[in-house]
Design a protein around this motif. Structure first.
Motif, PDB file in Angstrom:
ATOM      1  N   LEU A  75       0.866  -1.186   0.000  1.00 55.51           N
ATOM      2  CA  LEU A  75       0.000   0.000   0.000  1.00 55.51           C
ATOM      3  C   LEU A  75       0.896   1.227   0.000  1.00 55.51           C
ATOM      4  N   SER A  76       0.536   2.214  -0.814  1.00 54.34           N
ATOM      5  CA  SER A  76       1.324   3.446  -0.891  1.00 54.34           C
ATOM      6  C   SER A  76       0.430   4.644  -0.617  1.00 54.34           C
ATOM      7  N   VAL A  77       0.916   5.569   0.229  1.00 53.93           N
ATOM      8  CA  VAL A  77       0.180   6.792   0.554  1.00 53.93           C
ATOM      9  C   VAL A  77       1.099   7.981   0.282  1.00 53.93           C
ATOM     10  N   GLN A  78       0.697   8.861  -0.629  1.00 50.41           N
ATOM     11  CA  GLN A  78       1.508  10.026  -0.948  1.00 50.41           C
ATOM     12  C   GLN A  78       1.438  11.058   0.166  1.00 50.41           C
ATOM     13  N   ALA A  79       2.510  11.835   0.311  1.00 54.97           N
ATOM     14  CA  ALA A  79       2.566  12.873   1.351  1.00 54.97           C
ATOM     15  C   ALA A  79       1.442  13.889   1.138  1.00 54.97           C
ATOM     16  N   GLY A  80       0.744  14.216   2.236  1.00 55.76           N
ATOM     17  CA  GLY A  80      -0.317  15.215   2.186  1.00 55.76           C
ATOM     18  C   GLY A  80      -1.647  14.714   1.661  1.00 55.76           C
ATOM     19  N   LYS A  81      -1.735  13.427   1.279  1.00 54.43           N
ATOM     20  CA  LYS A  81      -2.973  12.865   0.737  1.00 54.43           C
ATOM     21  C   LYS A  81      -3.717  12.058   1.803  1.00 54.43           C
ATOM     22  N   THR A  82      -4.999  11.828   1.546  1.00 47.85           N
ATOM     23  CA  THR A  82      -5.828  11.037   2.462  1.00 47.85           C
ATOM     24  C   THR A  82      -6.225   9.727   1.798  1.00 47.85           C
ATOM     25  N   VAL A  83      -5.915   8.625   2.462  1.00 51.20           N
ATOM     26  CA  VAL A  83      -6.298   7.298   1.973  1.00 51.20           C
ATOM     27  C   VAL A  83      -7.258   6.667   2.979  1.00 51.20           C
ATOM     28  N   ALA A  84      -8.390   6.191   2.490  1.00 48.65           N
ATOM     29  CA  ALA A  84      -9.370   5.522   3.345  1.00 48.65           C
ATOM     30  C   ALA A  84      -9.285   4.019   3.121  1.00 48.65           C
ATOM     31  N   LEU A  85      -9.220   3.275   4.208  1.00 49.30           N
ATOM     32  CA  LEU A  85      -9.205   1.807   4.138  1.00 49.30           C
ATOM     33  C   LEU A  85     -10.579   1.293   4.518  1.00 49.30           C
ATOM     34  N   VAL A  86     -11.191   0.542   3.615  1.00 47.82           N
ATOM     35  CA  VAL A  86     -12.511  -0.017   3.908  1.00 47.82           C
ATOM     36  C   VAL A  86     -12.477  -1.522   3.693  1.00 47.82           C
ATOM     37  N   GLY A  87     -13.434  -2.197   4.277  1.00 50.09           N
ATOM     38  CA  GLY A  87     -13.498  -3.657   4.166  1.00 50.09           C
ATOM     39  C   GLY A  87     -14.192  -4.216   5.393  1.00 50.09           C
ATOM     40  N   GLU A  88     -14.507  -5.511   5.335  1.00 49.94           N
ATOM     41  CA  GLU A  88     -15.233  -6.127   6.449  1.00 49.94           C
ATOM     42  C   GLU A  88     -14.341  -6.240   7.687  1.00 49.94           C
ATOM     43  N   SER A  89     -14.944  -6.445   8.840  1.00 50.15           N
ATOM     44  CA  SER A  89     -14.201  -6.592  10.085  1.00 50.15           C
ATOM     45  C   SER A  89     -13.263  -7.796  10.003  1.00 50.15           C
ATOM     46  N   GLY A  90     -12.046  -7.605  10.516  1.00 51.48           N
ATOM     47  CA  GLY A  90     -11.076  -8.695  10.512  1.00 51.48           C
ATOM     48  C   GLY A  90     -10.276  -8.820   9.238  1.00 51.48           C
ATOM     49  N   SER A  91     -10.433  -7.854   8.324  1.00 55.83           N
ATOM     50  CA  SER A  91      -9.712  -7.951   7.048  1.00 55.83           C
ATOM     51  C   SER A  91      -8.291  -7.395   7.131  1.00 55.83           C
ATOM     52  N   GLY A  92      -7.960  -6.679   8.229  1.00 52.92           N
ATOM     53  CA  GLY A  92      -6.588  -6.200   8.420  1.00 52.92           C
ATOM     54  C   GLY A  92      -6.430  -4.690   8.369  1.00 52.92           C
ATOM     55  N   LYS A  93      -7.539  -3.940   8.397  1.00 52.75           N
ATOM     56  CA  LYS A  93      -7.457  -2.469   8.286  1.00 52.75           C
ATOM     57  C   LYS A  93      -6.714  -1.857   9.475  1.00 52.75           C
ATOM     58  N   SER A  94      -7.106  -2.228  10.689  1.00 55.03           N
ATOM     59  CA  SER A  94      -6.461  -1.674  11.883  1.00 55.03           C
ATOM     60  C   SER A  94      -5.018  -2.156  12.023  1.00 55.03           C
ATOM     61  N   SER A  95      -4.711  -3.310  11.428  1.00 53.14           N
ATOM     62  CA  SER A  95      -3.333  -3.824  11.468  1.00 53.14           C
ATOM     63  C   SER A  95      -2.392  -2.901  10.705  1.00 53.14           C
ATOM     64  N   VAL A  96      -2.891  -2.263   9.639  1.00 48.40           N
ATOM     65  CA  VAL A  96      -2.086  -1.297   8.884  1.00 48.40           C
ATOM     66  C   VAL A  96      -1.672  -0.153   9.793  1.00 48.40           C
ATOM     67  N   VAL A  97      -2.635   0.339  10.588  1.00 49.31           N
ATOM     68  CA  VAL A  97      -2.349   1.430  11.543  1.00 49.31           C
ATOM     69  C   VAL A  97      -1.297   0.988  12.561  1.00 49.31           C
ATOM     70  N   SER A  98      -1.442  -0.226  13.086  1.00 41.93           N
ATOM     71  CA  SER A  98      -0.488  -0.745  14.085  1.00 41.93           C
ATOM     72  C   SER A  98       0.924  -0.866  13.518  1.00 41.93           C
ATOM     73  N   LEU A  99       1.028  -1.239  12.245  1.00 47.45           N
ATOM     74  CA  LEU A  99       2.345  -1.393  11.626  1.00 47.45           C
ATOM     75  C   LEU A  99       2.990  -0.048  11.344  1.00 47.45           C
ATOM     76  N   ILE A 100       2.190   0.956  10.950  1.00 49.07           N
ATOM     77  CA  ILE A 100       2.743   2.299  10.713  1.00 49.07           C
ATOM     78  C   ILE A 100       3.251   2.888  12.022  1.00 49.07           C
ATOM     79  N   GLU A 101       2.524   2.657  13.118  1.00 44.20           N
ATOM     80  CA  GLU A 101       2.953   3.140  14.443  1.00 44.20           C
ATOM     81  C   GLU A 101       4.099   2.296  15.011  1.00 44.20           C
ATOM     82  N   ARG A 102       4.380   1.201  14.386  1.00 45.86           N
ATOM     83  CA  ARG A 102       5.367   0.207  14.828  1.00 45.86           C
ATOM     84  C   ARG A 102       5.050  -0.332  16.234  1.00 45.86           C
ATOM     85  N   PHE A 103       3.777  -0.671  16.414  1.00 50.03           N
ATOM     86  CA  PHE A 103       3.404  -1.415  17.616  1.00 50.03           C
ATOM     87  C   PHE A 103       3.879  -2.862  17.473  1.00 50.03           C
TER      88      PHE A 103
END
Length: 270
Positions: A75-103
């Motif tokens: 997944l690629s997000v350009q600087a200053g842009k907004t990307v929305a992640l959608v999909g059913e529960s358990g598909s991995g959307k919140s995991s993307v956030v955890s990996l960016i924060e390096r949890f």
């Protein structure tokens, strides 16, 4: 007789001693634990622009290593842009956030910020560039001002109030018994869900992050609270790299790109 009576009384406390011993064991296990991710000094980005890239990422949570959340996910997000992640529960959307924060660290592939692997960046410096507003914000048992200043400990009261105004929170905070100095107490029962969320947004605003992560920030709110909170979020998102995890159309309709995640795969983007 008195000695026998006292001994009989003392044995009532034996279960508490056993509980205390077990609790202390758990506490010391946490204190002695060596974390896999530490805040050791790494390289620093002099000026973070905010571009994000997940490149061929393979990931599983440590508690369930046999279940792969992502396999060759990009997944690629350009600087200053907004990307929305959608999909059913358990598909991995919140995991993307955890990996960016390096949890968590990835098992394979890379998570890059401005082309730098997050594992090579100084942890505290990197997280100082990122603001996170989650579905259930964590507020602490201290004053409203202290909770907002948690995002930037050096912030003055004027800066805190400015952030609260931007988050549509100033009016209800001023109406509290002691205003910004009101103690929220355990569990913050004085505040409604929408009010807690706006305090969390004010905390993110006072931090002035280059990257903003919104993990279902309005999903637990009613329609009226969502409108007020979404208005505050729209102001916060201007000029920042933003990753939005959401289910509601109202939250994502103004995003630059919408990405559909299904079972750990990016199946559509546009």
């Amino acid at each position: 007789f008195l000695a026998a009576f006292s001994t009989a009384q003392s044995q009532l406390h034996f279960p508490d001693v056993a509980k205390g011993k077990a609790a202390a064991k758990r506490v010391f296990a946490i204190i002695d634990r060596k974390p896999l991710i530490t805040s050791e000094e790494g390289a620093r980005c002099v000026d973070v622009s905010g571009s994000i890239e997940l490149r061929n990422v393979t990931f599983a949570y440590p508690s369930r290593p046999e279940i792969k959340v992502f396999e060759d996910f990009s997944l690629s997000v350009q600087a200053g842009k907004t990307v929305a992640l959608v999909g059913e529960s358990g598909s991995g959307k919140s995991s993307v956030v955890s990996l960016i924060e390096r949890f968590y660290d990835v098992l394979g592939g890379e998570v890059l910020i401005d082309g730098e692997d997050v594992r090579d960046l100084d942890l505290q410096y990197m997280r100082a560039q990122i603001g996170l507003v989650s579905q259930e914000p964590v507020l602490f048992n201290m004053s409203v001002a202290d909770n907002i200043a948690y995002g930037c400990p050096d912030a003055s009261l004027e800066k805190i109030q400015e952030a609260a105004r931007a988050a549509n929170a100033h009016a209800f905070i001023e109406a509290l018994p002691e205003g910004y100095h009101t103690q929220l107490g355990e569990g913050c029962i004085q505040l409604s869900g929408g009010q807690k969320q706006r305090v969390a947004i004010a905390r993110a605003i006072v931090k002035d992050p280059k990257i903003l992560l919104l993990d279902e920030a309005t999903s637990a709110l009613d329609a009226e609270s969502e409108r007020v909170v979404q208005d505050a979020l729209d102001r916060l998102m201007v000029g920042r790299t933003t990753v939005v995890v959401a289910h509601r159309l109202s939250t994502i309709r103004d995003a630059d790109t919408i990405a559909v995640v299904y079972k750990g795969k990016l199946i559509e983007q546009g």
